[in-house]
Scaffold this motif. Structure first.
Motif, PDB file in Angstrom:
ATOM      1  N   THR A 253      -6.041 -98.664  44.659  1.00 15.43           N
ATOM      2  CA  THR A 253      -4.470 -99.332  44.746  1.00 15.43           C
ATOM      3  C   THR A 253      -4.263 -99.999  43.516  1.00 15.43           C
ATOM      4  O   THR A 253      -5.034-100.405  42.692  1.00 15.43           O
ATOM      5  N   LYS A 254      -2.922-100.384  43.531  1.00 20.19           N
ATOM      6  CA  LYS A 254      -2.307-101.161  42.607  1.00 20.19           C
ATOM      7  C   LYS A 254      -2.917-102.603  42.588  1.00 20.19           C
ATOM      8  O   LYS A 254      -2.967-103.358  41.440  1.00 20.19           O
ATOM      9  N   HIS A 255      -2.989-103.118  43.667  1.00 23.03           N
ATOM     10  CA  HIS A 255      -3.578-104.593  43.984  1.00 23.03           C
ATOM     11  C   HIS A 255      -4.805-104.422  43.354  1.00 23.03           C
ATOM     12  O   HIS A 255      -5.468-105.509  42.640  1.00 23.03           O
ATOM     13  N   GLY A 256      -5.776-103.403  43.685  1.00 27.42           N
ATOM     14  CA  GLY A 256      -7.026-103.406  43.253  1.00 27.42           C
ATOM     15  C   GLY A 256      -7.056-103.371  41.717  1.00 27.42           C
ATOM     16  O   GLY A 256      -8.050-104.096  41.005  1.00 27.42           O
ATOM     17  N   ALA A 257      -6.107-102.590  41.320  1.00 25.34           N
ATOM     18  CA  ALA A 257      -5.967-102.542  39.824  1.00 25.34           C
ATOM     19  C   ALA A 257      -5.788-103.723  39.044  1.00 25.34           C
ATOM     20  O   ALA A 257      -6.622-104.212  37.869  1.00 25.34           O
ATOM     21  N   ASN A 258      -4.962-104.479  39.609  1.00 23.00           N
ATOM     22  CA  ASN A 258      -4.664-105.963  39.161  1.00 23.00           C
ATOM     23  C   ASN A 258      -5.586-106.874  39.069  1.00 23.00           C
ATOM     24  O   ASN A 258      -6.071-107.567  38.268  1.00 23.00           O
ATOM     25  N   LYS A 259      -6.497-106.896  40.396  1.00 19.19           N
ATOM     26  CA  LYS A 259      -7.500-107.674  40.353  1.00 19.19           C
ATOM     27  C   LYS A 259      -8.629-107.392  39.669  1.00 19.19           C
ATOM     28  O   LYS A 259      -9.065-108.506  39.073  1.00 19.19           O
ATOM     29  N   LEU A 260      -8.835-106.206  39.558  1.00 20.68           N
ATOM     30  CA  LEU A 260     -10.315-105.838  38.716  1.00 20.68           C
ATOM     31  C   LEU A 260      -9.799-106.258  37.095  1.00 20.68           C
ATOM     32  O   LEU A 260     -10.408-106.751  36.375  1.00 20.68           O
ATOM     33  N   THR A 261      -8.459-106.008  36.697  1.00 20.77           N
ATOM     34  CA  THR A 261      -8.181-106.215  35.409  1.00 20.77           C
ATOM     35  C   THR A 261      -8.336-107.940  35.022  1.00 20.77           C
ATOM     36  O   THR A 261      -8.765-108.194  33.985  1.00 20.77           O
ATOM     37  N   LYS A 262      -7.807-108.509  35.973  1.00 19.50           N
ATOM     38  CA  LYS A 262      -8.007-110.047  35.731  1.00 19.50           C
ATOM     39  C   LYS A 262      -9.561-110.400  35.666  1.00 19.50           C
ATOM     40  O   LYS A 262      -9.898-111.304  34.776  1.00 19.50           O
ATOM     41  N   GLU A 263     -10.213-109.800  36.721  1.00 19.84           N
ATOM     42  CA  GLU A 263     -11.632-110.527  36.511  1.00 19.84           C
ATOM     43  C   GLU A 263     -12.496-109.833  35.390  1.00 19.84           C
ATOM     44  O   GLU A 263     -13.388-110.616  34.663  1.00 19.84           O
ATOM     45  N   LEU A 264     -12.130-108.709  34.743  1.00 21.11           N
ATOM     46  CA  LEU A 264     -12.531-108.118  33.403  1.00 21.11           C
ATOM     47  C   LEU A 264     -12.149-109.083  32.309  1.00 21.11           C
ATOM     48  O   LEU A 264     -12.842-109.633  31.434  1.00 21.11           O
ATOM     49  N   GLU A 265     -10.872-109.358  32.251  1.00 20.54           N
ATOM     50  CA  GLU A 265     -10.448-110.379  31.472  1.00 20.54           C
ATOM     51  C   GLU A 265     -11.099-111.678  31.359  1.00 20.54           C
ATOM     52  O   GLU A 265     -11.522-112.491  30.437  1.00 20.54           O
TER      53      GLU A 265
END
Length: 429
Positions: A253-265
């Protein structure tokens, strides 16, 4: 065999040489001669097989050998693609290989202003690369004339069907001359693709370089079982410990992509996300940074990733397994391209065991499972339904018509079907 044996003229051979290529891929060897002959073609080729050059090269050759039916600046060739990224990739291929030929081309897709696209067509262009929805918007404004069209190419036709573009395509067909050359490229020869081909192609030549469920031998596939809540931690560790520099990660999902990107950063790993809610400019910027190694991780949804073409991409990670088995093949096909080796890692939680079984059945291969002791799943955790993602399934991976129909309303169709509201919205962008 070399490109010199395929009937290509000197300007094209020069452009090919400047790109550092000397040996055509199997799909290019089979497709280029028959396209130049003017035959309709039904081709099955996975991502990374060189299929884009397999139709852009003979298209340019064929146009150079024939005179336009009417005045020079009328549209002679149309390439339809399912996504903006793929349209841009095809446009770049035409620009690259046609650099020594006098052809004009333009690319058309949604998410950007329609007026500059209308102006480019009115100015005169011979080759158009477009997504169906935006092209239908332009046709609805009588902004395009197909009367001189000689060749129609449908790229990744299977994905266009999945995204619900079949009605748009049929509407566009009614605006085109019956007498034309048509090429249909697909990753699979599904029943739906065969039915589409029957209505569009005239006595086509069949070109197939891979079975629909075949994964490349040069891709090292591996499964790590892990609890859902610890996936991000494991991904970060793999990236850091193994010193991965360029990783394409898939979420549902788009939400999952945003969430994971933030956590990786937050964990110190540079990352960016691409999906349908991102503007075209943001998507282009993120992809360019990833290609240039400006960021280590690109997190993508399935539809947004279509058309991503990165030479020698070493690592693909399924952060979440896809609901549809075919999408697994598409995803991991981003690595192990052009004879290079690649690695495809899937992080699988208890919720996804049924999806994994369906994938292994589809590809006719048991994917190796590698145990990481520090991340062994908690045996007391029970499986929960999978709520979102392409297919819209709840716990079990599905395929076929049901999943495709659900995907049309799931919000994952970035270049969505051209309903009246979509057309109005696009015009106001």
């Amino acid at each position: 065999m070399s490109f010199t044996n395929l009937g290509l003229s000197e300007p094209l051979l020069k452009a090919i040489k400047e790109q550092g290529y000397d040996t055509p891929t199997p799909i290019q060897q089979q497709a280029i001669p028959v396209v130049i002959e003017g035959k309709d073609v039904l081709a099955a080729a996975q991502t990374g097989t060189g299929k884009t050059a397999g139709f852009t090269l003979p298209l340019l050759e064929k146009l150079s050998k024939t005179q336009p039916k009417m005045h020079k600046k009328q549209i002679r060739a149309l390439v339809l693609t399912p996504t903006r990224e793929l349209a841009a990739q095809v446009a770049e291929s035409i620009k690259t290989y046609g650099k020594h030929l006098p052809y004009t081309s333009t690319v058309i897709f949604g998410g950007v202003g329609i007026n500059p696209q209308l102006a480019a067509i009115r100015k005169g262009v011979e080759i158009v690369i477009a997504t169906p929805g935006r092209l239908l918007d332009i046709a609805g404004q009588k902004g395009i004339d197909f009367s001189a069209l000689e060749c129609l190419i449908l790229d990744e036709a299977d994905r266009m069907l999945d995204m619900g573009f079949i009605h748009d395509i049929k509407k566009l067909m009614k605006l085109m001359p019956q007498k034309r050359q048509t090429l249909l490229f697909s990753a699979t020869f599904s029943a739906d693709i065969k039915a589409l081909a029957e209505g569009l192609l005239n006595d086509p030549i069949l070109v197939e370089v891979a079975r629909q469920n075949e994964t490349a031998d040069q891709i090292n596939q591996v499964i790590h079982f892990v609890d859902k809540r610890r996936k991000r931690e494991l991904l970060s560790q793999l990236i850091k410990v193994k010193k991965w520099k360029q990783v394409l990660v898939f979420t549902r999902t788009k939400h999952g992509a945003n969430k994971l990107t933030k956590e990786l950063e937050e964990s110190g790993i540079s990352a960016a996300a691409i999906h349908g809610n991102k503007s075209q400019g943001a998507r282009t910027k993120a992809l360019a940074a990833f290609k240039a190694n400006g960021i280590r991780v690109l997190v993508a949804t399935d539809i947004a990733a279509r058309g991503i073409d990165i030479d020698q991409l070493p690592h693909v990670v399924n952060y979440e397994l896809p609901n549809v088995p075919e999408d697994y093949v598409h995803r991991i096909g981003r690595t192990g391209r052009a004879g290079k080796s690649g690695e495809a890692v899937s992080l699988v939680c208890i919720d996804e065991h049924e999806l994994l079984k369906n994938i292994e059945k589809f590809i006719k291969l048991e994917i190796p499972k590698v145990d990481i002791p520090a991340f062994r799943p908690d045996p007391n955790i029970k499986a929960e339904p999978i709520q979102n993602g392409r297919g819209g399934g709840k716990g079990r991976g599905t395929s076929g018509k049901t999943s495709r129909n659900k995907s049309r309303s799931s919000g994952s169709r970035e270049d969505a079907k051209s309903s009246k509201s979509n057309r109005n919205r696009n015009r106001n962008k």
